[in-house]
Design an enzyme around this catalytic site. Structure first.
Site, mmCIF file in Angstrom:
data_model
loop_
_atom_site.group_PDB
_atom_site.id
_atom_site.type_symbol
_atom_site.label_atom_id
_atom_site.label_comp_id
_atom_site.label_asym_id
_atom_site.label_seq_id
_atom_site.Cartn_x
_atom_site.Cartn_y
_atom_site.Cartn_z
ATOM 1 N N GLY A 128 2.911 3.113 -4.586
ATOM 2 C CA GLY A 128 3.626 2.629 -3.419
ATOM 3 C C GLY A 128 3.938 1.145 -3.535
ATOM 4 N N CYS A 129 4.795 0.665 -2.636
ATOM 5 C CA CYS A 129 5.233 -0.731 -2.721
ATOM 6 C C CYS A 129 4.113 -1.701 -2.372
ATOM 7 C CB CYS A 129 6.453 -0.954 -1.839
ATOM 8 S SG CYS A 129 6.260 -0.398 -0.125
ATOM 9 N N TYR A 130 3.441 -1.490 -1.238
ATOM 10 C CA TYR A 130 2.300 -2.352 -0.903
ATOM 11 C C TYR A 130 1.208 -2.297 -1.976
ATOM 12 C CZ TYR A 130 3.695 -3.338 4.009
ATOM 13 O OH TYR A 130 4.317 -3.778 5.153
#
Length: 351
Positions: free
Chosen positions: A166-168
């Site tokens: 995921g991005c985070y």
């Protein structure tokens, strides 16, 4: 029988992108159109999508004349007709879709790069709590490998099902892993990750909560965000994750605060980051606190830290483009690694 993990002839790979109408899917199209080892064979949207039959460039006008392929609707019939002719499929889909269909593609001999959260968590019991569904494919979950490109090259090449981070978590783990991997963090200490993302992280579908005119800077899903167990799992340390939504289009910043073991020096902190990223051209160790403006629309991750030797506290910050390094360009990195290419192949070019 599945196809070999690596293509020994390094031949052009026939690729499908499922979820091509969304933001991350569109970025993938743009990147793979420029990739000499990829041939986009199919752009696919969900069954009964209003986009079916439209040209990709009708939805994303900047690709007019670059990619004018029609958008096809996914179905079991589509799978039966086309899957066996593919080498690679990218899922930029809802989590449940990848959980349901990834193994079918693998069994058809297709390597899967999943940009959803369908295979990021290893414990099937976490999916009802964090994703709202029971995972239907436990065998596939067991065989899937997490694909943080700078850290897990061997895993990426050893599986036909890659869970793209995921991005985070991407930004957070790039901060955390040099320290946790080298056992510099105080055991059972409080580790706090603060993240801020633009509205594109919520996807392309309209919502009042992510409407640009309605958004103000705010925290959300504190202590219950689905990326918290993902970060903890891959950093091998429990974290508190505080996500924030901000009123800008794209880009993400994660800032991590950690207590380091007594006696750790600034030189050691410098050393572990240099060892981790000196030969990783898409991670830039920058001399000042990262800015989203310097990474937006790029595949780079900018990392900076500051260490207080008296308090034994280090603060590390990483800025990325949430749609690129946090999704599409990292998926292409994983694709490159699986082919035996340099991770950054086709993503950057030196002047």
């Amino acid at each position: 029988m599945t196809k070999a993990i690596l293509d020994s002839n390094n031949s052009v790979q026939k690729v499908a992108i499922i979820g091509a109408s969304g933001y991350a899917g569109a970025e993938l199209v743009g990147l793979l159109c420029k990739h000499e080892q990829a041939q986009i064979s199919h752009l696919v949207v969900s069954e009964n999508s209003s986009s079916e039959g439209k040209l990709f460039s009708e939805l994303h006008g900047r690709y007019q004349g670059v990619c004018d392929l029609p958008l096809e609707a996914f179905s079991a019939t589509w799978f039966d007709e086309y899957a066996a002719d593919l080498d690679v499929v990218f899922f930029a889909t809802p989590h449940e879709f990848s959980a349901d269909w990834a193994q079918a593609f693998v069994e058809a001999g297709v390597k899967v790069f999943d940009l959803s959260g369908g295979f990021r968590l290893k414990d099937a019991d976490d999916y009802p709590k964090y994703y709202g569904f029971e995972h239907a494919n436990i065998d596939a979950l067991a065989s899937a490998k997490y694909g943080l490109a700078e850290w897990q090259q061997d895993d990426i090449t050893s599986t036909n099902l890659v869970a793209v981070p995921g991005c985070y978590p991407t930004a957070s783990l790039l901060c955390l892993k040099p320290l946790t991997y080298n056992n510099l963090v105080v055991e059972n200490s409080l580790v706090v990750v603060n993240g801020i993302s633009g509205v594109s992280g919520a996807g392309r579908n309209a919502s009042l909560a992510t409407n640009f005119n309605e958004v103000s800077l705010k925290a959300y899903n504190v202590l219950q965000h689905r990326h918290q167990p993902e970060i903890s799992q891959e950093a091998a340390i429990n974290v508190i994750f505080n996500p924030h939504l901000a009123p800008y289009k794209r880009g993400l910043l994660a800032t991590v605060t950690l207590q380091l073991n007594a006696g750790v020096t600034n030189a050691q902190v410098e050393q572990v980051f240099q060892q981790a990223y000196a030969d990783k051209p898409l991670v830039r160790l920058v001399a000042s606190w990262p800015e989203i403006g310097n990474v937006a629309h790029t595949p780079f991750a900018d990392v900076h830290w500051q260490f207080d030797e008296e308090k034994q506290v280090v603060v590390v910050s990483c800025a990325i483009d949430n749609l690129l390094k946090g999704a599409a360009s990292q998926a292409v990195q994983c694709f490159n690694i699986s082919l035996g290419l340099a991770s950054e192949y086709s993503l950057i070019s030196a002047c």
